[in-house]
Design an enzyme around this catalytic site. Structure first.
Site, PDB file in Angstrom:
ATOM      1  NE  ARG A   1     -15.021 -16.940 -13.655  1.00  0.00           N
ATOM      2  CZ  ARG A   1     -15.615 -16.190 -14.540  1.00  0.00           C
ATOM      3  NH1 ARG A   1     -15.866 -17.057 -15.759  1.00  0.00           N
ATOM      4  NH2 ARG A   1     -16.056 -15.110 -14.500  1.00  0.00           N
TER       5      ARG A   1
ATOM      6  CB  CYS B   1     -13.912  -7.645 -17.208  1.00  0.00           C
ATOM      7  SG  CYS B   1     -13.483  -9.297 -16.924  1.00  0.00           S
TER       8      CYS B   1
ATOM      9  CG  HIS C   1     -12.287  -7.319 -11.583  1.00  0.00           C
ATOM     10  ND1 HIS C   1     -12.648  -8.671 -11.565  1.00  0.00           N
ATOM     11  CD2 HIS C   1     -11.864  -6.903 -10.389  1.00  0.00           C
ATOM     12  CE1 HIS C   1     -12.688  -8.923 -10.032  1.00  0.00           C
ATOM     13  NE2 HIS C   1     -12.137  -7.767  -9.407  1.00  0.00           N
TER      14      HIS C   1
HETATM   15  N1  GLN Z   1     -18.306 -13.053 -18.851  1.00  0.00           N
HETATM   16  C1  GLN Z   1     -16.921 -12.663 -19.027  1.00  0.00           C
HETATM   17  C2  GLN Z   1     -16.157 -13.839 -19.071  1.00  0.00           C
HETATM   18  O1  GLN Z   1     -16.413 -14.687 -18.095  1.00  0.00           O
HETATM   19  C3  GLN Z   1     -16.703 -11.343 -18.375  1.00  0.00           C
HETATM   20  C4  GLN Z   1     -16.592 -11.524 -17.040  1.00  0.00           C
HETATM   21  C5  GLN Z   1     -16.109 -10.472 -16.346  1.00  0.00           C
HETATM   22  O2  GLN Z   1     -16.652  -9.288 -16.522  1.00  0.00           O
HETATM   23  N2  GLN Z   1     -15.430 -10.477 -15.044  1.00  0.00           N
HETATM   24  O3  GLN Z   1     -15.010 -13.959 -19.478  1.00  0.00           O
END
Ligand code: GLN
Length: 237
Positions: free
Chosen positions: A127, A94, A191
């Site tokens: 998201r 991630c 993740h």
């Molecule tokens: N900050 C990054 C994003 O939002 C990675 C997020 C995460 O590691 N879950 O894309």
């Protein structure tokens, strides 16, 4: 195989450990021990020098602030670059996956990455949160990937990185492909303790690190059952 212990480093648990990323360290060490492969694990915080002599490096997920700080410190340190140049294996999850690339977005700003994977990440309009599944690159010879994703960024692969998987549910890089690999570096949006759900990836890392063609099989009944259950589940909307 050498009698020297396999060295496994968890990179910056103080910054990138949002989703139980420690599980990946535990699983690798356990799956090595179950094969009689001596393994030592190290947790290297962001205020410590990154050793360049380990065999496997793990880097986890995190929020934008810690992600950009981790990238700055790893670039300044140089130890991970040296380790990769010497043939170390890397599992990047991630935020850790994004920062292995040329650049990524954090808190609205474009940040330089380590450039160890030929990928760039930018902001997505939405998201990506939920179940993630994909058929893994057949050259890796692994069962389907299942996991959970939670990221804002979207990732584009250059010519020197291959997709880890073709997405069958969820978003991954861009709704089509998920994760990337090149050499012994493997990155995924699945993740947290992704190796708990995908122990075959743990074994791939162990094979890469030891040079073994195959490892003795372990009882993965529970992981297999979970994967089959997830693959049979309806796709998320
Ligand atoms: N900050 C990054 C994003 O939002 C990675 C997020 C995460 O590691 N879950 O894309």
């Amino acid at each position: 195989m050498s009698t020297e212990a396999l060295r496994i480093v968890w990179i910056y648990p103080d910054l990138l450990s949002t989703y139980g990323d420690r599980g990946n360290l535990l699983i690798l060490a356990r799956r090595a021990a179950d094969r009689g492969i001596p393994a030592e694990t190290y947790e290297v915080r962001s205020d410590q020098r990154m050793p360049h002599t380990a065999d496997i490096y793990l880097i986890g997920g995190g929020e934008d602030g810690p992600q950009s700080l981790a990238a700055q410190r790893l670039i300044a340190d140089g130890g991970l670059h040296q380790a990769v140049a010497q043939g170390a294996a890397v599992l990047a999850i991630c935020a850790g996956y994004q920062l292995m690339g040329h650049s990524f977005f954090a808190k609205g700003a474009k940040c330089p990455g380590l450039g160890l994977l030929d990928i760039t990440s930018d902001r997505g309009e939405t998201r990506a949160v939920g179940e993630l599944r994909g058929d893994i690159d057949p050259r890796l010879g692994l069962p389907a990937l299942t996991g959970f994703e939670n990221h804002g960024g979207r990732t584009h692969l250059g010519a020197h990185a291959a997709p880890l998987a073709r997405v069958t549910a969820g978003i991954g890089n861009d709704g089509q492909t998920e994760g990337a690999w090149a050499g012994k570096i493997l990155g995924t949006y699945s993740h947290g303790p992704a190796l708990a759900r995908n122990p075959a990836i743990a074994d791939l890392l162990l094979r890469w690190a030891t040079g073994a063609d195959r490892l003795s099989p372990l009882d993965d009944t529970w992981a297999d059952r979970l994967r089959n259950e997830r693959l049979a589940a309806a796709s998320p909307a």
